[in-house]
Write a protein that holds these residues in place. Structure first.
Motif, short mmCIF file in Angstrom:
data_model
loop_
_atom_site.label_atom_id
_atom_site.label_comp_id
_atom_site.label_asym_id
_atom_site.label_seq_id
_atom_site.Cartn_x
_atom_site.Cartn_y
_atom_site.Cartn_z
N ALA A 183 23.43 42.98 -56.60
CA ALA A 183 22.50 44.11 -56.52
C ALA A 183 23.11 45.25 -55.71
O ALA A 183 22.99 46.42 -56.09
CB ALA A 183 21.18 43.65 -55.90
N ASP A 184 23.77 44.92 -54.62
CA ASP A 184 24.35 45.97 -53.77
C ASP A 184 25.48 46.72 -54.47
O ASP A 184 25.82 47.84 -54.09
CB ASP A 184 24.87 45.36 -52.46
N CYS A 185 26.10 46.09 -55.46
CA CYS A 185 27.18 46.76 -56.21
C CYS A 185 26.63 47.56 -57.39
O CYS A 185 27.37 48.29 -58.03
CB CYS A 185 28.20 45.73 -56.71
N HIS A 186 25.34 47.37 -57.71
CA HIS A 186 24.68 48.11 -58.80
C HIS A 186 25.30 47.79 -60.16
O HIS A 186 25.26 48.60 -61.08
CB HIS A 186 24.73 49.62 -58.55
N ILE A 187 25.87 46.60 -60.30
CA ILE A 187 26.49 46.20 -61.56
C ILE A 187 25.45 45.46 -62.41
O ILE A 187 24.47 44.92 -61.90
CB ILE A 187 27.73 45.29 -61.28
N ARG A 188 25.67 45.45 -63.72
CA ARG A 188 24.81 44.67 -64.62
C ARG A 188 25.41 43.27 -64.72
O ARG A 188 26.63 43.12 -64.88
CB ARG A 188 24.76 45.34 -66.00
N SER A 189 24.58 42.25 -64.65
CA SER A 189 25.16 40.91 -64.59
C SER A 189 24.15 39.84 -64.98
O SER A 189 22.94 39.99 -64.78
CB SER A 189 25.64 40.62 -63.15
N ARG A 190 24.67 38.77 -65.55
CA ARG A 190 23.90 37.53 -65.63
C ARG A 190 24.41 36.62 -64.52
O ARG A 190 25.62 36.40 -64.40
CB ARG A 190 24.07 36.82 -66.97
N PHE A 191 23.50 36.12 -63.72
CA PHE A 191 23.84 35.15 -62.68
C PHE A 191 23.56 33.77 -63.24
O PHE A 191 22.40 33.37 -63.41
CB PHE A 191 22.99 35.42 -61.42
N SER A 192 24.61 33.04 -63.60
CA SER A 192 24.42 31.68 -64.11
C SER A 192 24.58 30.70 -62.95
O SER A 192 25.67 30.50 -62.42
CB SER A 192 25.42 31.39 -65.23
N TYR A 193 23.46 30.12 -62.59
CA TYR A 193 23.33 29.27 -61.40
C TYR A 193 24.02 27.93 -61.69
O TYR A 193 23.56 27.15 -62.51
CB TYR A 193 21.84 29.06 -61.13
N GLY A 194 25.15 27.71 -60.98
CA GLY A 194 25.88 26.46 -61.18
C GLY A 194 25.84 25.60 -59.92
O GLY A 194 25.14 25.93 -58.97
N HIS A 195 26.57 24.56 -59.93
CA HIS A 195 26.58 23.64 -58.80
C HIS A 195 28.00 23.42 -58.35
O HIS A 195 28.92 23.40 -59.16
CB HIS A 195 25.84 22.36 -59.17
N TYR A 196 28.17 23.28 -57.07
CA TYR A 196 29.51 23.31 -56.49
C TYR A 196 30.32 22.07 -56.86
O TYR A 196 29.76 21.03 -57.20
CB TYR A 196 29.42 23.47 -54.97
N HIS A 197 31.62 22.23 -56.79
CA HIS A 197 32.52 21.10 -57.02
C HIS A 197 32.16 19.99 -56.03
O HIS A 197 32.06 20.22 -54.84
CB HIS A 197 33.99 21.51 -56.77
N GLY A 198 31.98 18.79 -56.56
CA GLY A 198 31.58 17.68 -55.70
C GLY A 198 30.08 17.65 -55.48
O GLY A 198 29.61 17.02 -54.54
N GLY A 199 29.34 18.33 -56.33
CA GLY A 199 27.88 18.36 -56.23
C GLY A 199 27.26 17.04 -56.63
O GLY A 199 27.78 15.97 -56.30
N PRO A 200 26.18 17.05 -57.40
CA PRO A 200 25.50 15.79 -57.73
C PRO A 200 26.46 14.80 -58.40
O PRO A 200 27.38 15.20 -59.11
CB PRO A 200 24.42 16.24 -58.73
N SER A 201 26.22 13.52 -58.16
CA SER A 201 27.09 12.50 -58.76
C SER A 201 26.94 12.53 -60.28
O SER A 201 25.94 13.04 -60.80
CB SER A 201 26.75 11.12 -58.20
N PRO A 202 27.96 11.99 -61.00
CA PRO A 202 28.02 12.17 -62.45
C PRO A 202 26.78 11.71 -63.21
O PRO A 202 26.47 12.25 -64.27
CB PRO A 202 29.25 11.35 -62.86
N ASP A 203 26.07 10.74 -62.69
CA ASP A 203 24.91 10.24 -63.43
C ASP A 203 23.59 10.84 -62.95
O ASP A 203 22.53 10.46 -63.42
CB ASP A 203 24.85 8.71 -63.34
N GLN A 204 23.67 11.76 -62.03
CA GLN A 204 22.46 12.39 -61.50
C GLN A 204 22.25 13.76 -62.11
O GLN A 204 23.18 14.58 -62.13
CB GLN A 204 22.58 12.56 -59.97
N PRO A 205 21.07 14.06 -62.59
CA PRO A 205 20.81 15.43 -63.04
C PRO A 205 20.78 16.36 -61.84
O PRO A 205 20.55 15.93 -60.71
CB PRO A 205 19.43 15.33 -63.69
N VAL A 206 21.02 17.64 -62.08
CA VAL A 206 21.00 18.59 -60.98
C VAL A 206 19.55 18.91 -60.60
O VAL A 206 18.64 18.77 -61.40
CB VAL A 206 21.74 19.90 -61.34
#
Ligand SMILES: [Zn+2]
Length: 478
Positions: A183-206
C-alpha cells in the motif's frame, strides 16, 4: 488524505506494535533500533494528457498510434487518440517516447528481494539454503523493507502490477507488514498468502484463520481496490521440486477445497503434474500455475480447456531446473501466458524487460526457430495477458478509455534505444529500466522525468541494507 504509515491504518498500527515486540525479543542482539518506516503521502490523481507519443495500446481494436494522446482524469483513461481536446489537463510532452500499459509481473516472491546477490555457487549457498536461513529470521519490519525495496525497484522499472507470492508469512503480523508495504508503494498487486518454509507438517492442512480474517476485513487492506487477496499453495511432495515445504495429496485437497469455499484464487508451483492435477479435479480458472517445463503431449490442451492460468519464470527454470520454459505450445492453444521474475536472488533483479528477452530467446533455443515467437506476443504476455492472469484485465493491461490509468513512457532517445525502429521490438529487445521516463499507477504519477516521485530510493536502500545486516548477523550467514 490519510497517511498509511502513521496511526490511521490498521496495517500500520499492527506492524508497529509487532515490530516493538520483535525488537524486545531480540534484546541484546540489537545494537541500534532500526528507524520506523514511515510512508509519504501519495501524489494526487490529477488530470493530464500525454501528447504525441508512439502509443502501443495493446488493444486489438485501437491498435498502435504513430502519434497519439492519452487523456487521464482522476485515475481513469478518458480518451486515446490523436489531437485530443483537454483544455484543463496538465500536458506531458511524449514526442520522443513510447507509451504502453504498465508491465505486469505475475509471479514474484518479493520479500526476498533483500537477499539478492547472496545466492552463490554450491549447495550451502544456493537459493533454498540462503532464503530458508535468512527467511526464518525475518521480523515483520524486515518483510516490510524487503517488499518496499522490491516494489520501488519494480515501479522504477515500469512494473505497475505484481503478484506477490508471499511464502514467508511467519505470523499474521508479517502478512500485515507486507500488505502495508504494498500500500505504501501505491502499486497494484495480488497478495497471495502463503506459508513459510518449514511451516505446517506435510499431512497437516494450513490454518486459514488469518486469511479468512483478512478477507472479511479486506476493505481496510485493499488500498482503494489496488490490492486483492489470493492463496499460495505449498509444493506437492510428488512434484519433483525441491521439498522445501511439501504436502501430502490429502492435505492439499483439504487446503484447496477450503480456499475454494472462500472463493479465493490459488497459485502453485508445479512440475509436470498437469494430468495428475486434472484427474484430481484441481485445475480450473481460479488456479495459476508456474512450471511449464514438465508439460508435454496433451498437457497444453488440458490447461486450455480447464481455464488454468500459467505464468513462466525463465530465470529460475534455467538456473534451478536446468530447463527452458514452454510458451509457444500454450500460446498456440490460446492460453494467455504471462511472465514473472520469480525471485531477485535468482534473477538478480525484478526487471521484466530482461524476463521478456529471456522468455523470447529461450524459445528460439528450445525450438531452434528464430521466428517461433514474436516481440508483440512477448509484450502481450507482459501486459494484457498479465492483467488477465491477475483478474484485472477489465481495469488495466491495455490503454482503452474507461480503464484505470496504469501506463509507462519509455524514452527512445537514449543511447541504447536510438534510433527508433519498430517500437514493439524496441521495447522488448532494447529497453531497460533506465529508459523508463514516466510510470503511472491508477492515475498517480509515481515516476516522472526518470525519477521516483513518491518513494525515497536512498532511504529504501538504506533501510533494506540495515535489514540485511541484521538478518545475516542473526542467521550467522556469511
Ligand atoms: Zn516461485
Amino acid at each position: 488524505m490519510t497517511r498509511p504509515g502513521l496511526q490511521v491504518s490498521p496495517l500500520a498500527a499492527l506492524t508497529r506494535r509487532n515490530l516493538l515486540g520483535a525488537l524486545a525479543g531480540i534484546g541484546a542482539a540489537v545494537t541500534a533500533a532500526p528507524r520506523l518506516s514511515v510512508a509519504a503521502d501519495p501524489p494526487n490523481r490529477g488530470e493530464f494528457v500525454i501528447r504525441n507519443a508512439h502509443v502501443l495500446t495493446m488493444d486489438a481494436g485501437l491498435g498502435d498510434l504513430d502519434r497519439g494522446d492519452i487523456h487521464v482524469r482522476n485515475g481513469t483513461i478518458v480518451a486515446v487518440g490523436p489531437n485530443l481536446s483537454a483544455p484543463n489537463a496538465e500536458i506531458i510532452d511524449a514526442e520522443t517516447m513510447i507509451a504502453l500499459p504498465g508491465l505486469v509481473d505475475t509471479h514474484n516472491h518479493i520479500w526476498n528481494s533483500t537477499c539478492r546477490n547472496l545466492v552463490r555457487e554450491g549447495p550451502e549457498k544456493g537459493y533454498f539454503a540462503t532464503v530458508m536461513a535468512l527467511g526464518k529470521e525475518y521480523t515483520p519490519e524486515d518483510s516490510y523493507r524487503g517488499i518496499r525495496l522490491g516494489c520501488a525497484e519494480m515501479i522504477n522499472s515500469g512494473v505497475t502490477t505484481v503478484h506477490n507470492w508471499a511464502h514467508n508469512v511467519r505470523t499474521p503480523e508479517h502478512a500485515r507488514a507486507e500488505l502495508r508495504a504494498l500500500a505504501d508503494c501505491h502499486i497494484r498487486s495480488r497478495f497471495s498468502y502463503g506459508h513459510y518454509h518449514g511451516g505446517p507438517s506435510p499431512d497437516q492442512p494450513v490454518d486459514l484463520t488469518d486469511i479468512t480474517s483478512l478477507q472479511k476485513n479486506w476493505l481496510a487492506f485493499s488500498n482503494e481496490g489496488l490490492l486483492t487477496l489470493g492463496f499460495a499453495a505449498r509444493v506437492f511432495g510428488r512434484s519433483g521440486l525441491p521439498s522445501v515445504h511439501p504436502m501430502t495429496l490429502e492435505a492439499a485437497h483439504r487446503d484447496w477445497d477450503n480456499v475454494r469455499i472462500l472463493g479465493l484464487p490459488i497459485t502453485a508451483h508445479i512440475s509436470g503434474d498437469v494430468a495428475f492435477l486434472q484427474n484430481e479435479g484441481m485445475l480450473g480458472p481460479d488456479l495459476q500455475v508456474t512450471g511449464t517445463r514438465g508439460m508435454n503431449g496433451n498437457d497444453f490442451e488440458i490447461i486450455k480447456n480447464s481455464g488454468t492460468h500459467v505464468s513462466v519464470a525463465p530465470h529460475s527454470d534455467m538456473r534451478y531446473s536446468y530447463t527452458l520454459p514452454k510458451v509457444v505450445e500454450l500460446l498456440q492453444f490460446g492460453v494467455k501466458v504471462s511472465i514473472g521474475a520469480d525471485t531477485a536472488p535468482v534473477a538478480g533483479s525484478n526487471d521484466i524487460f530482461e524476463a521478456m528477452r529471456r522468455t523470447m530467446d529461450t524459445e528460439f533455443v528450445r525450438l531452434k526457430n528464430p521466428m517461433i515467437v514474436s516481440a508483440r506476443q512477448v509484450l502481450e504476455m507482459a501486459t494484457i495477458n498479465g492483467a488477465w492472469d491477475m483478474g484485472v484485465a477489465d481495469k488495466v493491461g491495455s490503454l482503452v478509455p474507461g480503464k484505470r490509468a496504469d501506463l509507462i513512457l519509455i524514452r527512445t532517445t537514449d543511447l541504447n534505444m536510438a534510433p527508433l525502429g519498430d517500437p514493439v521490438t524496441a521495447v522488448v529487445r532494447s529497453a531497460q529500466p533506465y529508459n523508463v521516463d514516466t510510470v503511472v499507477i491508477d492515475g498517480r504519477i509515481l515516476k516522472r522525468d526518470g525519477r521516483l516521485t513518491a518513494l525515497n530510493a536512498e532511504e529504501i536502500v538504506a533501510q533494506a541494507s540495515e535489514s540485511l545486516a541484521g538478518l545475516r548477523r542473526r542467521a550467522n550467514w556469511k
